[in-house]
Design an enzyme around this catalytic site. Sequence first.
Site, PDB file in Angstrom:
ATOM      1  N   CYS A  77      -2.181  -1.628  11.383  1.00 42.42           N
ATOM      2  CA  CYS A  77      -2.378  -2.379  10.138  1.00 42.42           C
ATOM      3  C   CYS A  77      -1.817  -3.789  10.259  1.00 42.42           C
ATOM      4  O   CYS A  77      -2.318  -4.727   9.640  1.00 42.42           O
ATOM      5  CB  CYS A  77      -1.690  -1.647   8.986  1.00 42.42           C
ATOM      6  SG  CYS A  77      -2.349  -0.004   8.636  1.00 42.42           S
ATOM      7  N   CYS A 116     -11.215  18.859  19.436  1.00 41.40           N
ATOM      8  CA  CYS A 116     -12.644  19.124  19.587  1.00 41.40           C
ATOM      9  C   CYS A 116     -13.447  17.896  19.167  1.00 41.40           C
ATOM     10  O   CYS A 116     -14.489  17.580  19.762  1.00 41.40           O
ATOM     11  CB  CYS A 116     -13.065  20.317  18.732  1.00 41.40           C
ATOM     12  SG  CYS A 116     -12.456  21.921  19.269  1.00 41.40           S
ATOM     13  N   CYS A 118     -12.934  23.031  24.742  1.00 43.00           N
ATOM     14  CA  CYS A 118     -11.771  22.223  24.364  1.00 43.00           C
ATOM     15  C   CYS A 118     -10.508  22.778  25.048  1.00 43.00           C
ATOM     16  O   CYS A 118     -10.183  23.952  24.888  1.00 43.00           O
ATOM     17  CB  CYS A 118     -11.583  22.254  22.844  1.00 43.00           C
ATOM     18  SG  CYS A 118     -10.073  21.418  22.277  1.00 43.00           S
ATOM     19  N   ARG A 129       0.801  -1.231   0.000  1.00 44.45           N
ATOM     20  CA  ARG A 129       0.000   0.000   0.000  1.00 44.45           C
ATOM     21  C   ARG A 129       0.831   1.278   0.000  1.00 44.45           C
ATOM     22  O   ARG A 129       0.319   2.347  -0.326  1.00 44.45           O
ATOM     23  CB  ARG A 129      -0.933   0.024   1.221  1.00 44.45           C
ATOM     24  CG  ARG A 129      -0.165   0.078   2.534  1.00 44.45           C
ATOM     25  CD  ARG A 129      -0.998  -0.354   3.732  1.00 44.45           C
ATOM     26  NE  ARG A 129      -0.197  -0.331   4.955  1.00 44.45           N
ATOM     27  CZ  ARG A 129       0.665  -1.286   5.301  1.00 44.45           C
ATOM     28  NH1 ARG A 129       0.847  -2.324   4.511  1.00 44.45           N
ATOM     29  NH2 ARG A 129       1.340  -1.203   6.426  1.00 44.45           N
ATOM     30  N   ASP A 189       0.013   7.145  12.275  1.00 47.68           N
ATOM     31  CA  ASP A 189      -0.830   5.976  12.500  1.00 47.68           C
ATOM     32  C   ASP A 189      -1.117   5.731  13.980  1.00 47.68           C
ATOM     33  O   ASP A 189      -1.445   4.614  14.375  1.00 47.68           O
ATOM     34  CB  ASP A 189      -0.187   4.722  11.892  1.00 47.68           C
ATOM     35  CG  ASP A 189       1.179   4.415  12.501  1.00 47.68           C
ATOM     36  OD1 ASP A 189       1.633   5.164  13.386  1.00 47.68           O
ATOM     37  OD2 ASP A 189       1.792   3.404  12.090  1.00 47.68           O
ATOM     38  N   ASN A 190      -0.985   6.795  14.810  1.00 49.53           N
ATOM     39  CA  ASN A 190      -1.288   6.592  16.224  1.00 49.53           C
ATOM     40  C   ASN A 190      -1.889   7.851  16.845  1.00 49.53           C
ATOM     41  O   ASN A 190      -1.616   8.973  16.411  1.00 49.53           O
ATOM     42  CB  ASN A 190      -0.047   6.135  17.001  1.00 49.53           C
ATOM     43  CG  ASN A 190       1.014   7.206  17.079  1.00 49.53           C
ATOM     44  OD1 ASN A 190       1.001   8.033  17.985  1.00 49.53           O
ATOM     45  ND2 ASN A 190       1.932   7.210  16.106  1.00 49.53           N
ATOM     46  N   ALA A 226      -1.590   9.312  19.828  1.00 44.36           N
ATOM     47  CA  ALA A 226      -0.731  10.254  20.557  1.00 44.36           C
ATOM     48  C   ALA A 226      -0.063  11.247  19.609  1.00 44.36           C
ATOM     49  O   ALA A 226      -0.006  12.454  19.887  1.00 44.36           O
ATOM     50  CB  ALA A 226       0.319   9.492  21.358  1.00 44.36           C
ATOM     51  N   CYS A 266      -7.846  24.316  22.248  1.00 45.19           N
ATOM     52  CA  CYS A 266      -8.041  25.522  21.422  1.00 45.19           C
ATOM     53  C   CYS A 266      -8.983  26.544  22.003  1.00 45.19           C
ATOM     54  O   CYS A 266      -9.276  27.551  21.357  1.00 45.19           O
ATOM     55  CB  CYS A 266      -8.525  25.103  20.034  1.00 45.19           C
ATOM     56  SG  CYS A 266     -10.233  24.496  19.968  1.00 45.19           S
TER      57      CYS A 266
END
Length: 250
Positions: free
Chosen positions: A186, A173, A243, A70, A127-128, A130, A246
């Site tokens: 994955c 948010c 939030c 991919r 892909d995470n 955090a 922000c």
Amino acid sequence: MNDRQLLRYSRHILLDEVGIEGQQRVLGARVLVIGAGGLGSPAALYLAASGAGRITLVDDDEVDLTNLQRQVMHTTARVGQPKVESGREALIQINPEIEVVALRERAAGERLRELVADSDVVLDCSDNFATRQAVNRACVLAAVPLVAGAVIRFDGQVSVFDVRDAASPCYACLFPEDSRFEDVACSTMGVFAPLVGVIGAVQAAEALKMLAGCGRPLVGRLLMLDGRGMEWTEVQVGRNPCCPVCRERA
């Protein structure tokens, strides 16, 4: 632009919404791409082909054989190489006139804030959870627009968070930092290869629209793609006045 650039980017220049001025803005742009994998590959390839002046790739991983299903920026011959170096080679082959900065690192803290502040737009192709939250915080602090995408299995999503727009939510948010969120990889859950191409291409399109100053960005809208039925769903996303990331902005 010189004659060669006028020819290379002629199909953009022919668009009334882009034209020479819009393409020149793209040529002078600084784009930060966090993640050189499934989403980062198509996004960076289209940004390079479109003439984004400086593309900074950030990733600390190496090309693995399982990536090649991919992650179209990499090749079999480059298995074992750092993804950012493999990516830089691919982008320069497409467009040798742009600058590609390859950073093999996991940017965080002050380093991440510096990279974001030195950019015109940020694409979160990580892909995470955090990392996504850290990138969002840095973008809110620097008032730099963020184009965030994600794909797992047959499902994808993409949105734009631009705190320069008073009505725009930030990523937190929509997905609060204290959410009980379990990352799925994955490597354990699988991913349908073409979907990262679709979402990554949308990320590039949104970034280029903002850089060129054309169209309507995906601010306040979350697009979700069900790849099984190839059905798009759009959800309106409002700003959360409470939030913690922000709420202090004007």
